[in-house]
Scaffold this active site. Sequence first.
Site, PDB file in Angstrom:
ATOM      1  N   HIS A 125       0.823  -1.209   0.000  1.00 10.86           N
ATOM      2  CA  HIS A 125       0.000   0.000   0.000  1.00 10.86           C
ATOM      3  C   HIS A 125       0.860   1.263   0.000  1.00 10.86           C
ATOM      4  O   HIS A 125       0.516   2.259  -0.627  1.00 10.86           O
ATOM      5  CB  HIS A 125      -0.924  -0.017   1.219  1.00 10.86           C
ATOM      6  CG  HIS A 125      -2.059   0.950   1.133  1.00 10.86           C
ATOM      7  ND1 HIS A 125      -3.129   0.764   0.287  1.00 10.86           N
ATOM      8  CD2 HIS A 125      -2.298   2.113   1.771  1.00 10.86           C
ATOM      9  CE1 HIS A 125      -3.972   1.768   0.421  1.00 10.86           C
ATOM     10  NE2 HIS A 125      -3.495   2.601   1.311  1.00 10.86           N
ATOM     11  N   ASP A 149      -5.098   6.789 -12.110  1.00  6.95           N
ATOM     12  CA  ASP A 149      -5.593   5.419 -12.217  1.00  6.95           C
ATOM     13  C   ASP A 149      -5.591   4.716 -10.869  1.00  6.95           C
ATOM     14  O   ASP A 149      -4.752   4.976 -10.019  1.00  6.95           O
ATOM     15  CB  ASP A 149      -4.748   4.621 -13.223  1.00  6.95           C
ATOM     16  CG  ASP A 149      -3.317   4.486 -12.752  1.00  6.95           C
ATOM     17  OD1 ASP A 149      -2.738   5.501 -12.336  1.00  6.95           O
ATOM     18  OD2 ASP A 149      -2.770   3.371 -12.764  1.00  6.95           O
ATOM     19  N   HIS A 209     -10.413   2.569  -1.029  1.00  5.87           N
ATOM     20  CA  HIS A 209     -10.638   2.223   0.375  1.00  5.87           C
ATOM     21  C   HIS A 209     -11.429   0.919   0.398  1.00  5.87           C
ATOM     22  O   HIS A 209     -12.448   0.796   1.068  1.00  5.87           O
ATOM     23  CB  HIS A 209     -11.366   3.355   1.116  1.00  5.87           C
ATOM     24  CG  HIS A 209     -10.601   3.837   2.312  1.00  5.87           C
ATOM     25  ND1 HIS A 209     -11.175   4.154   3.509  1.00  5.87           N
ATOM     26  CD2 HIS A 209      -9.277   4.015   2.502  1.00  5.87           C
ATOM     27  CE1 HIS A 209     -10.244   4.532   4.377  1.00  5.87           C
ATOM     28  NE2 HIS A 209      -9.085   4.448   3.789  1.00  5.87           N
TER      29      HIS A 209
END
Length: 743
Positions: free
Chosen positions: A54, A500, A100
């Site tokens: 992440h 993107d 999310h």
Amino acid sequence: MSLLLEPSHKQIKEEKLYQQMGLSDEEFALIESIIGRLPNYTETGIFSVMWSEHCSYKNSKPVLSKFPTKGEHVLQGPGEGAGIVDIGDNQAVVFKIESHNHPSAIEPYQGAATGVGGIIRDVFSMGARPIAVLNSLRFGELTSPRVKYLFEEVVAGIAGYGNCIGIPTVGGEVHFDQSYEGNPLVNAMCVGLINHEDIKKGQAKGVGNTVMYVGAKTGRDGIHGATFASEEFSDESEEKRSAVQVGDPFMEKLLLEACLEVIKNDALVGIQDMGAAGLTSSSAEMASKAGSGIEMNLDLIPQRETGMSAYEMMLSESQERMLLVIEKGREQEIIDIFEKYDLEAVSVGHVTDDKMLRLLHQGEVVCELPVDALAEEAPVYHKPSSEPAYYREFLETKVEAPAITDAAQTLKQLLQQPTIASKEWVYDQYDYMVRTNTVVAPGSDAGVLRIRGTKKALAMTTDCNARYLYLDPEVGGKIAVAEAARNIVCSGARPLAVTDNLNFGNPEKPEIFWQIEKSADGISEACRTLSTPVIGGNVSLYNESNGTAIYPTPVIGMVGLVEDTAHITTKSFQQAGDVIFVIGETKEEFAGSELQKMTEGRIYGKAPEIDLDVELARQEALLAAIQNGLVQSAHDVSEGGLGVALAESTFGTDGLGADIQIDLDSEASLFSETQSRFVVTVKPEHREAFAAAVKDAKEVGTVTNDGVFTVKNQEGQQWIHAAVNELERAWKGAIPCLLKSEA
């Protein structure tokens, strides 16, 4: 966990506790070699979040490097909170998309709400005023109680946060498919406006300058959120609710206004949102980008819970917090501004010249790590990649045109498919008119907002048809970019750039990594051909539930510039007598189509073809025709094909209909999803000029005032004769009806 209870250096290594934080044996050994000793518990946690997919993109960096990121108007590409593109007159547009997904699957309301809050902070941390929010949502089939619950709560979360903060939600997309059953996708995009001189970067420059913490107090929510977002879903995921943050949009509104005021003050050196990995990523990244270090005293961090450890404070992802670097000696100027907004601003440390992140807690040094190792030196993995067996099979499978006995009934059924059906139930919950700049509301091809004080406007959209990407990720990647650009052009705007959001399954599976690579190839080629550089984005991997991956879903967020608000165009037919044209030929391409899914319950075959040079030529010709005042309405042909695009153009037109006569091979061709097509209307007096300007345009009919939608073939055989209000009622009622029905 207090310092007394934290495992020792030795325990962390021998019991392999680092694995629980997401670090591999090899990564832990590399950390040991970089710092020349065993890390303590806090340091291990800091490395684990900074080296998570992440935050570090360790699995996707080789793929991301393929994207074109530079362009004539690009002022800021990937690497900062958001990308920036020049739009003339000393103004620029700032935008970014983020996911999310994992939090929204566990706690859908807060997961979606804080997704919106986080992306808004990314934009205003650049110095821009956020002017619009969009979203791209994916759920399982809208028949199960669980999916209905997730859908309703996610939409409520987006609405609750966006409406309270006063930023209009102007567009987006919602798709429903079995592949998202256990793993919904919630991608949020924010667009902002800025003057060139106000652009700020997240850098900790100037040795001795003050590091300042601003905003909400730090709690234990969101700890290891970044790590949580870097692993597959399992039955244990439900237990990770604490990794889902809780948002406060009213606090964010104050933070937004205060930060925009502070940005005008030259005492501000750098600013960054505390997003994924919270204090850890903001401090390490700001220092690394500036070639400096940061020292902080964690005793000074505002805390809303007692007895928080250094580990908890550094890994918390509590919302509505920013980290600032202020010129030494001018702290009070900045504190005064935040106090005016009733916000806490606290000096917690200073910039150093040793390139270290040094943390003090209760009189002890609890962390001393090189910032570059955290922010820049995560290992990069070149994962094995292999073509899945189904791909060859699909390429070689001939897909026959589905047999259709009643085209009117088929059209009505397609209009009721949740992916095609009206999303009015969704956007009616959003305040899309707040601030009164919204010119084209949700429901057309793109949201459009005027830029006050100018003749210009911005068009914005999010797009991706993941079914095509499942069939062929490279072709599907091209189509995703092309469709986004089509939507922008249909609104009268010139496409500027792309952000993107790459949503995929587990990259450690070779067939998933192959999907990632191939889709990036397709996206890159399309972005180069259409001159839309990628200025930033997000990667969300490990979107799997019980070992089953989602369809590859690289969502394309795109913004375009309308040079003159007189050019703004919508999909709706304007007046009776206007001539209807279709740009582009229709082939029998049903693989991955809504018709195939509806009639056969699955998708298979060879994805629709796309020629990017043809796509570009048609887009440029249509945009020129719009700018020359020849076009009344324009709509791209996408899910459901021509039949759906033509019908949608009659909706909301107060009694208009359409009389169509078209040369197609079969009734099924009405619902083929051939690419690079548009439905356009022009006034009768512009018929010849338009046909001459747009070479691939064919006249197919006329807008009528009888409220009837009629389609005949070239021989005059009637395929469809239906009342527009009946079709529109089916289209509008589909989602509310499904939500009310008992599964």
